[in-house]
Design a protein around this motif. Structure first.
Motif, PDB file in Angstrom:
ATOM      1  N   THR A 285      44.785  46.701  32.633  1.00  0.00           N
ATOM      2  CA  THR A 285      45.093  47.831  31.777  1.00  0.00           C
ATOM      3  C   THR A 285      45.731  48.888  32.664  1.00  0.00           C
ATOM      4  N   MET A 286      46.125  50.003  32.070  1.00  0.00           N
ATOM      5  CA  MET A 286      46.758  51.051  32.844  1.00  0.00           C
ATOM      6  C   MET A 286      45.811  51.596  33.902  1.00  0.00           C
ATOM      7  N   ARG A 287      44.527  51.575  33.593  1.00  0.00           N
ATOM      8  CA  ARG A 287      43.579  52.258  34.458  1.00  0.00           C
ATOM      9  C   ARG A 287      42.724  51.349  35.310  1.00  0.00           C
ATOM     10  N   LYS A 288      42.558  50.076  34.863  1.00  0.00           N
ATOM     11  CA  LYS A 288      41.672  49.209  35.631  1.00  0.00           C
ATOM     12  C   LYS A 288      41.996  47.751  35.376  1.00  0.00           C
ATOM     13  N   GLU A 289      41.292  46.901  36.101  1.00  0.00           N
ATOM     14  CA  GLU A 289      41.423  45.468  35.880  1.00  0.00           C
ATOM     15  C   GLU A 289      40.085  44.916  35.438  1.00  0.00           C
ATOM     16  N   VAL A 290      40.120  44.059  34.438  1.00  0.00           N
ATOM     17  CA  VAL A 290      38.893  43.425  33.970  1.00  0.00           C
ATOM     18  C   VAL A 290      39.025  41.933  34.239  1.00  0.00           C
ATOM     19  N   GLN A 291      38.047  41.386  34.996  1.00  0.00           N
ATOM     20  CA  GLN A 291      38.078  39.964  35.304  1.00  0.00           C
ATOM     21  C   GLN A 291      36.949  39.247  34.618  1.00  0.00           C
ATOM     22  N   GLY A 292      37.231  38.034  34.173  1.00  0.00           N
ATOM     23  CA  GLY A 292      36.169  37.250  33.571  1.00  0.00           C
ATOM     24  C   GLY A 292      36.745  36.123  32.749  1.00  0.00           C
ATOM     25  N   ILE A 293      35.860  35.539  31.907  1.00  0.00           N
ATOM     26  CA  ILE A 293      36.292  34.436  31.049  1.00  0.00           C
ATOM     27  C   ILE A 293      36.664  35.019  29.679  1.00  0.00           C
ATOM     28  N   ALA A 294      37.856  34.651  29.216  1.00  0.00           N
ATOM     29  CA  ALA A 294      38.269  35.087  27.875  1.00  0.00           C
ATOM     30  C   ALA A 294      37.437  34.318  26.865  1.00  0.00           C
TER      31      ALA A 294
END
Lengths: 321, 169
Positions: A285-294
């Motif tokens: 996203t503009m502000r952060k990264e989200v990692q994981g399983i969709a």
């Protein structure tokens, strides 16, 4: 009318059609038939005219013009009105203007070239070539604005199915509406809405499809991430009108199903076609990264990511890697 | 720069409210902060110089005058969260029609659609709210002046959340 004439000529293939036959079938005078034939010739169609035999289509240019599309399109609303231009800044610009002038739902704007093709948030979209398809669809759905983002997933389903039907290539969807072929970008979708708090004035869906470009047609910085239908089909050249007609017909199918039955059938089909779900992904996203399983999408189309710590994050806006 | 009359009006508005501090930014990015000290009371209107100024002598009451600071800031993050007078009928809110990401500008390197102090018409685009890559360009739907921007760029906003306050013309 010229669309119907073109349809007759292309359907009769190598056989001649007499001026009288055409005039009877289209209920126009033989002079009018001749005028329309002349107009088609001007646009690059080679039409043979032999005395006492009639007319025969010898060569079709690879156009996606109003006549060409209308000669093939079998829809009721989507593509009912076609505005075709040789060159525009962006078909979105023209479509927004038509919205202000009260254009009907299903109106499409198509151009051979865009000088300022655009993506989301001011990103450019390379669309200088006459080898692609650059068009916008105007919709005026009677749905609340807050559910309208579902339409971007609907567009993905329609484009995926339309392209796969026209080309037999393995087209994939990445959340929410990226369209890929063997991991490279084949299409760009930009959906723009005009709405008040509780009412949608119009939605303009811009679709760019890379059809017949070859590697050298892309600027260097795009060649690693972008591809075309032709490049993925060993250089086969696709008739552009066949491709857009296939997409528009699928669009109509899914759009009216959606208005009739809601998002559920779209969601089910999207989940079958999307390669995002079940994979380890990074949502930027503009502000952060989200990692994981969709893990899946919600009934609104929001992406759910199960993070390493076990919590579930809802993603509304992000680029997926 | 802010005009003295504008500042006076703001101080009066602040005095008649339960709000303790007001921070706004002008066209040239100059920032004005008006802070109320002590109990709610009548403001002593203080003509404001360019630099930060504090009343020379506090009035001989328990009620203190608002301190007015005026600073010019050319860089840094814009502070947009400032409460405005709450019970003013001429102030209307522009709210979000959907859940999504709030964008103040059409592109990351572009100028914002509107700033505090800008005049808007009904059809002036004030921001974009985006969800699932659907871009919703919001129009002001009122004419007047933007007095507050209530959310930060790229913040996630809720359905019905106020985004702007507009003083109606």
């Amino acid at each position: 009318m010229r669309g119907k004439l073109l349809q007759l000529l292309s359907q009769s293939k190598d056989r001649f059609l007499s001026g009288q036959q055409i005039s009877d079938m289209l209920h126009i005078s033989r002079t009018a038939v001749w005028k329309h034939i002349e107009e088609l010739r001007k646009n690059g169609y080679e039409i043979e005219a032999v005395p006492r035999k009639g007319y025969r289509l010898r060569y079709m240019p690879n156009l996606a013009s109003t006549d060409e599309i209308k000669s093939k399109l079998q829809t009721k609303a989507i593509g009912r009105h076609i505005v075709y231009k040789k060159e525009v800044t962006s078909t979105q610009d023209i479509a927004h203007q038509l919205v202000q002038e009260g254009a009907e739902e299903g109106t499409i704007v198509i151009a051979d070239k865009q000088t300022k093709g655009k993506g989301r948030l001011g990103r450019p979209w390379h669309s200088m070539e006459e080898k692609g398809l650059w068009f916008s669809i105007i919709l005026r759905p009677d749905i609340p604005p807050q559910v309208a983002p579902q339409l971007t997933l609907l567009t993905a389903v329609a484009v995926q199915e339309g392209l796969e039907r026209a080309t037999d290539l393995p087209v994939e969807i990445k959340w929410p509406n990226d369209i890929l072929l063997r991991g490279k970008k084949i299409a760009g979708i930009l959906t723009e809405m005009h709405s008040e708090l509780d009412r949608i004035q119009a939605i303009v869906v811009g679709i760019g499809l890379n059809v017949n470009q070859q590697k050298t047609d892309f600027p260097e910085e795009l060649s690693a991430v972008a591809t075309s239908l032709s490049m993925e089909a060993n250089g086969k050249v696709f008739q552009r009108s066949d491709v857009i007609v296939s997409v528009l017909e699928k669009y109509e199918h899914w759009y009216y199903k959606y208005l009739d039955q809601g998002f559920f059938p779209i969601k089910k089909r999207w989940e079958q076609l999307a390669t995002t779900i079940g994979k380890e992904i990074t949502a930027k996203t503009m502000r952060k990264e989200v990692q994981g399983i969709a893990e899946g999408i919600t009934d609104e189309g929001v992406l759910l990511i199960r993070k390493k710590d076990g919590t579930l994050e809802s993603v509304y806006s992000a680029d997926i890697d | 720069m802010f005009k003295v009359n504008e500042i006076k009006e703001l101080i009066r508005a602040l005095d008649n409210s339960s709000v303790a501090e007001l921070e706004i930014k002008g066209e040239n990015k100059e920032k004005l902060t008006i802070r109320k000290q002590g109990a709610v009371g009548q403001a002593v209107v203080q003509p404001v110089a360019e630099e930060a100024s504090v009343p020379d002598a506090a009035p001989p009451t328990a009620q203190e005058a608002p301190a007015v600071e005026s600073t010019t800031k050319s860089e840094g993050k814009e502070e947009t969260k400032a409460p405005a007078p709450a019970d003013d009928d001429s102030i209307v809110e522009i709210t979000s029609p959907m859940v999504g990401t709030f964008y103040r500008a059409p592109a990351p390197d572009a100028d914002p659609y509107v700033k505090v102090g800008d005049k808007v018409e009904e059809d002036t685009v004030v921001c974009i709210v985006e969800a699932m890559k659907l871009m919703n360009e919001l129009e002001a739907e009122v004419s007047g002046e933007i007095v507050e921007i209530l959310v930060e760029n790229e913040e996630l906003v809720e359905y019905g959340q106020p985004l702007f306050r507009v003083k109606q013309a």
